[in-house]
Enzyme design. Structure first.
Site, PDB file in Angstrom:
ATOM      1  N   ASN A   7       0.869  -1.179   0.000  1.00 39.44           N
ATOM      2  CA  ASN A   7       0.000   0.000   0.000  1.00 39.44           C
ATOM      3  C   ASN A   7       0.907   1.231   0.000  1.00 39.44           C
ATOM      4  O   ASN A   7       1.481   1.590   1.020  1.00 39.44           O
ATOM      5  CB  ASN A   7      -0.884  -0.045   1.252  1.00 39.44           C
ATOM      6  CG  ASN A   7      -1.844   1.125   1.323  1.00 39.44           C
ATOM      7  OD1 ASN A   7      -1.805   2.026   0.483  1.00 39.44           O
ATOM      8  ND2 ASN A   7      -2.691   1.129   2.334  1.00 39.44           N
ATOM      9  N   ARG A  90      -2.616  -2.178  -3.416  1.00 42.98           N
ATOM     10  CA  ARG A  90      -3.811  -1.365  -3.231  1.00 42.98           C
ATOM     11  C   ARG A  90      -3.701  -0.168  -4.169  1.00 42.98           C
ATOM     12  O   ARG A  90      -2.685   0.537  -4.180  1.00 42.98           O
ATOM     13  CB  ARG A  90      -3.873  -0.874  -1.786  1.00 42.98           C
ATOM     14  CG  ARG A  90      -5.016   0.065  -1.572  1.00 42.98           C
ATOM     15  CD  ARG A  90      -5.019   0.583  -0.162  1.00 42.98           C
ATOM     16  NE  ARG A  90      -6.152   1.469   0.026  1.00 42.98           N
ATOM     17  CZ  ARG A  90      -6.094   2.607   0.680  1.00 42.98           C
ATOM     18  NH1 ARG A  90      -4.963   3.024   1.218  1.00 42.98           N
ATOM     19  NH2 ARG A  90      -7.168   3.340   0.814  1.00 42.98           N
ATOM     20  N   HIS A 179     -12.808   2.947   0.299  1.00 41.67           N
ATOM     21  CA  HIS A 179     -12.799   1.873   1.314  1.00 41.67           C
ATOM     22  C   HIS A 179     -13.493   0.614   0.777  1.00 41.67           C
ATOM     23  O   HIS A 179     -14.023  -0.187   1.543  1.00 41.67           O
ATOM     24  CB  HIS A 179     -13.540   2.289   2.607  1.00 41.67           C
ATOM     25  CG  HIS A 179     -12.903   3.402   3.373  1.00 41.67           C
ATOM     26  ND1 HIS A 179     -13.651   4.399   3.952  1.00 41.67           N
ATOM     27  CD2 HIS A 179     -11.624   3.660   3.690  1.00 41.67           C
ATOM     28  CE1 HIS A 179     -12.851   5.243   4.590  1.00 41.67           C
ATOM     29  NE2 HIS A 179     -11.610   4.814   4.443  1.00 41.67           N
ATOM     30  N   ARG A 240     -11.172  15.522   7.805  1.00 38.39           N
ATOM     31  CA  ARG A 240     -11.935  15.948   6.620  1.00 38.39           C
ATOM     32  C   ARG A 240     -13.322  16.417   7.024  1.00 38.39           C
ATOM     33  O   ARG A 240     -13.953  15.820   7.899  1.00 38.39           O
ATOM     34  CB  ARG A 240     -12.085  14.791   5.627  1.00 38.39           C
ATOM     35  CG  ARG A 240     -10.788  14.292   5.051  1.00 38.39           C
ATOM     36  CD  ARG A 240     -11.062  13.269   3.952  1.00 38.39           C
ATOM     37  NE  ARG A 240      -9.859  12.507   3.658  1.00 38.39           N
ATOM     38  CZ  ARG A 240      -9.782  11.180   3.753  1.00 38.39           C
ATOM     39  NH1 ARG A 240     -10.834  10.465   4.103  1.00 38.39           N
ATOM     40  NH2 ARG A 240      -8.651  10.569   3.479  1.00 38.39           N
ATOM     41  N   GLU A 384      -8.090  -5.121   5.443  1.00 36.82           N
ATOM     42  CA  GLU A 384      -7.942  -4.808   4.020  1.00 36.82           C
ATOM     43  C   GLU A 384      -6.781  -5.576   3.391  1.00 36.82           C
ATOM     44  O   GLU A 384      -6.864  -6.001   2.243  1.00 36.82           O
ATOM     45  CB  GLU A 384      -7.766  -3.300   3.833  1.00 36.82           C
ATOM     46  CG  GLU A 384      -9.072  -2.567   4.119  1.00 36.82           C
ATOM     47  CD  GLU A 384      -8.940  -1.062   4.193  1.00 36.82           C
ATOM     48  OE1 GLU A 384      -9.189  -0.412   3.177  1.00 36.82           O
ATOM     49  OE2 GLU A 384      -8.592  -0.545   5.274  1.00 36.82           O
TER      50      GLU A 384
END
Ligand code: AMP
Length: 396
Positions: A7, A90, A179, A240, A384
């Site tokens: 990743n 990823r 996601h 965010r 993940e």
């Protein structure tokens, strides 16, 4: 077979080596400050974690350091690089080009490049990671697993924004969602845990972490999700903003004489619970602490977060005309009983009943609704990396 999961960020690279038979993590860690100075962390399955400063001028250097550590005769976990059978990468944005994970070829790399303007910070870094791995492990099959792919099943009415159609036609401006690997992994497991028939199921996954998104999953497919063209949309997150009146951007720019990019930076990095709490923290543990000491802004940040998640869940119940089960996952969803309890308290109208005996369990698979609850609620830890390893294996 051992699958290396990568990743890549712009200055970081996270990795895990997973034995796909046992699904054990043989080693994991990260390279940070790539191109600055370089810090390397390595955690072998049965050994001591270590962190060292190690110069990494680029991602190719970083990959080399990871591979050297994996085969180190003293602290490594494999004898030679040929024991790495595949690499799963990823990739953040697959646009409309990728509705599934794919084996990486020259054509795939070109198509990922074509999605770069949709994720200008992430996709180029992902491509650098792919290139670095291909140089270090020539001939090893590699797969790209996209954050957006799971959501490509969304119907047009769910992904269309209320803007002139030409922006979709010309620039592919639409909701994509993120996601996806987590929502796919968790929704599958939730369907199993709740004993549902996939083909006749309506579930909602609340991935609540530093970044948060919520997905409505009908018959195993994503039908709506809270993040949009970018991960900025949706509920307020760690830093965010999530949804707001778009006019606020111009309003703040005028008030403070700032450019659009400066305001966007504030919305990405200084907003969410960090901003609402008046700068206390983006970390929910710190907000809990401050709130328990009487900090009203921190308390408000927690309220705003839970309220907004509950509103999205309610919207998805309407979108699917019902819900059978709900899952909480990711850092906050797996660990923060206060947030889970608060969100569930908004869902009483659905017949959701909290089970206080299990509510306090952290970080493991557990049902947190009562036996009589009309809608089953579970905590399902996301993974993940394992999901990427499984997809990679299935492809190659
Ligand atoms: P993630 O992005 O999924 O890694 O989630 C990270 C966030 O999870 C952190 O910012 C924390 O706010 C939250 N978190 C992690 N552990 C806990 C915990 N034990 N209690 C409350 N929040 C936690």
């Amino acid at each position: 077979m051992n699958v290396l999961v990568i990743n890549c960020g712009s200055s970081s690279l996270k990795y895990q080596l997973i034995d796909s038979d046992s699904e054990n993590v043989l080693a994991s860690g990260l390279c940070e400050r790539i191109g600055i100075d370089g810090r390397f962390t390595f955690k072998p399955e049965n050994g001591e974690k270590y962190t060292i400063d190690s110069e990494m001028k680029d991602h190719t250097d970083a990959i080399k350091i990871v591979l050297d550590a994996l085969i180190d005769p003293k602290t490594g976990v494999i004898r030679e690089l040929s024991q790495i059978g595949a690499v799963g990468h990823r990739v953040v944005h697959g646009g409309e080009k990728f509705a599934k994970s794919v084996v990486i070829t020259k054509e795939v790399i070109k198509a990922i490049e074509e999605c770069n303007d949709l994720a200008p910070l992430h996709n180029p870094a992902n491509l650098i990671g792919i290139d670095a791995c291909q140089k270090a492990l020539p001939g090893v099959p590699m797969a790209a697993v996209f954050d957006t792919a799971f959501h490509q099943t969304m119907p047009k009415k769910a992904y269309t924004y209320g803007v002139p159609d030409r922006y979709y036609e010309d620039y592919k401006v639409r909701r994509y969602g993120f996601h996806g690997t987590s929502h796919s992994f968790v929704s599958k497991r939730l369907i199993e845990l709740a004993g549902l028939d996939r083909n006749n199921s309506k579930v909602i996954v609340c991935h609540l972490g530093n970044g948060s998104s919520i997905t409505a999953v009908k018959n195993g497919e994503s039908v709506d999700t809270s993040m949009g063209l970018t991960p900025l949309e949706g509920v307020p997150m760690g830093t965010r903003s999530g949804n707001l009146d778009p006019a606020i951007i111009e309003f703040i720019a005028n008030k403070e004489n700032r450019t659009i990019s400066e305001v966007m930076n504030i919305l990405n990095k200084e907003s969410g619970v960090l901003g609402i709490s008046g700068g206390v923290s983006s970390d929910f543990r710190d907000l809990d602490q401050a709130s328990s000491e009487g900090n009203e802004k921190a308390a408000n940040a927690l309220d705003v977060f839970a309220y907004n998640v509950a509103k999205v869940v309610g919207g998805y119940v309407a979108a699917m005309n019902g819900v059978d089960a709900i899952a909480f996952t990711a850092g906050v969803g797996e660990n923060h009983l206060g947030i889970r309890r608060r969100i569930m308290s908004y869902l009483g109208y659905l017949g959701v009943e909290s089970n206080e005996e299990t509510m306090g369990i952290r970080g493991e698979e557990v049902e947190i609704s009562t036996k009589d609850s009309k809608v089953k609620v579970f905590v399902v830890p996301t993974n993940e990396e394992l999901a990427i390893a499984r997809e990679t294996l299935a492809l190659i």
